[in-house]
Design a protein around this motif. Structure first.
Motif, PDB file in Angstrom:
ATOM      1  N   SER A  69       0.828  -1.204   0.000  1.00  0.00           N
ATOM      2  CA  SER A  69       0.000   0.000   0.000  1.00  0.00           C
ATOM      3  C   SER A  69       0.867   1.261   0.000  1.00  0.00           C
ATOM      4  N   PRO A  70       0.315   2.371  -0.475  1.00  0.00           N
ATOM      5  CA  PRO A  70       1.060   3.634  -0.430  1.00  0.00           C
ATOM      6  C   PRO A  70       1.507   3.998   0.995  1.00  0.00           C
ATOM      7  N   SER A  71       0.667   3.729   1.977  1.00  0.00           N
ATOM      8  CA  SER A  71       1.053   4.069   3.360  1.00  0.00           C
ATOM      9  C   SER A  71       2.218   3.207   3.841  1.00  0.00           C
ATOM     10  N   LEU A  72       2.253   1.940   3.417  1.00  0.00           N
ATOM     11  CA  LEU A  72       3.374   1.090   3.818  1.00  0.00           C
ATOM     12  C   LEU A  72       4.639   1.482   3.063  1.00  0.00           C
ATOM     13  N   ILE A  73       4.510   1.882   1.810  1.00  0.00           N
ATOM     14  CA  ILE A  73       5.675   2.393   1.071  1.00  0.00           C
ATOM     15  C   ILE A  73       6.277   3.578   1.827  1.00  0.00           C
ATOM     16  N   LEU A  74       5.428   4.480   2.311  1.00  0.00           N
ATOM     17  CA  LEU A  74       5.915   5.640   3.055  1.00  0.00           C
ATOM     18  C   LEU A  74       6.547   5.241   4.389  1.00  0.00           C
ATOM     19  N   LYS A  75       5.978   4.238   5.055  1.00  0.00           N
ATOM     20  CA  LYS A  75       6.576   3.757   6.308  1.00  0.00           C
ATOM     21  C   LYS A  75       7.964   3.186   6.048  1.00  0.00           C
ATOM     22  N   ILE A  76       8.080   2.391   4.989  1.00  0.00           N
ATOM     23  CA  ILE A  76       9.376   1.803   4.650  1.00  0.00           C
ATOM     24  C   ILE A  76      10.375   2.913   4.325  1.00  0.00           C
ATOM     25  N   TYR A  77       9.927   3.890   3.566  1.00  0.00           N
ATOM     26  CA  TYR A  77      10.768   5.046   3.237  1.00  0.00           C
ATOM     27  C   TYR A  77      11.239   5.760   4.509  1.00  0.00           C
ATOM     28  N   ASP A  78      10.318   6.050   5.413  1.00  0.00           N
ATOM     29  CA  ASP A  78      10.648   6.746   6.656  1.00  0.00           C
ATOM     30  C   ASP A  78      11.593   5.937   7.537  1.00  0.00           C
ATOM     31  N   LYS A  79      11.347   4.648   7.647  1.00  0.00           N
ATOM     32  CA  LYS A  79      12.117   3.800   8.562  1.00  0.00           C
ATOM     33  C   LYS A  79      13.494   3.413   8.018  1.00  0.00           C
ATOM     34  N   THR A  80      13.603   3.279   6.674  1.00  0.00           N
ATOM     35  CA  THR A  80      14.834   2.729   6.108  1.00  0.00           C
ATOM     36  C   THR A  80      15.693   3.736   5.368  1.00  0.00           C
ATOM     37  N   GLY A  81      15.074   4.816   4.887  1.00  0.00           N
ATOM     38  CA  GLY A  81      15.814   5.767   4.078  1.00  0.00           C
ATOM     39  C   GLY A  81      15.930   5.341   2.616  1.00  0.00           C
TER      40      GLY A  81
END
Length: 73
Positions: free
Chosen positions: A42-54
Motif C-alpha cells: 500500500s502507499p502508506s506502507l511504502i511511506l513507512k518503509i521510506y521513513d524507517k529505512t531511508g
C-alpha cells in the motif's frame, strides 16, 4: 516482495517476520500476507518503509515489483 522484505531485515539485523512487523509498525499477519502475495504494497506502507529505512520510493517500488515477478515464476 520477499526481496524487499528480506533486504530490510538484513539491513536492520531483524531475524523474524515478527521483528520486521514491529519495525514497520504493522501486524505480523500483514507481513505474512505481503510475503504470500495476498495483499499489495500500500502507499502508506511504502511511506513507512521510506521513513524507517531511508530507501527511495523508487527503490522500494522496484524491489517489490521485481521480487514479486521473480517469486511467481
Amino acid at each position: 516482495m520477499n526481496k524487499l522484505l528480506n533486504k530490510i531485515m538484513q539491513q536492520f539485523d531483524l531475524t523474524t517476520d515478527v521483528q520486521l512487523a514491529k519495525f514497520l509498525e504493522v501486524s505480523s499477519k500483514w507481513v505474512s500476507r505481503l510475503r504470500y502475495h495476498k495483499v499489495e504494497l500500500s502507499p502508506s506502507l511504502i511511506l513507512k518503509i521510506y521513513d524507517k529505512t531511508g530507501m527511495s520510493i523508487e527503490e522500494i517500488r522496484e524491489m517489490a515489483a521485481l521480487g514479486s515477478k521473480n517469486e511467481k515464476s
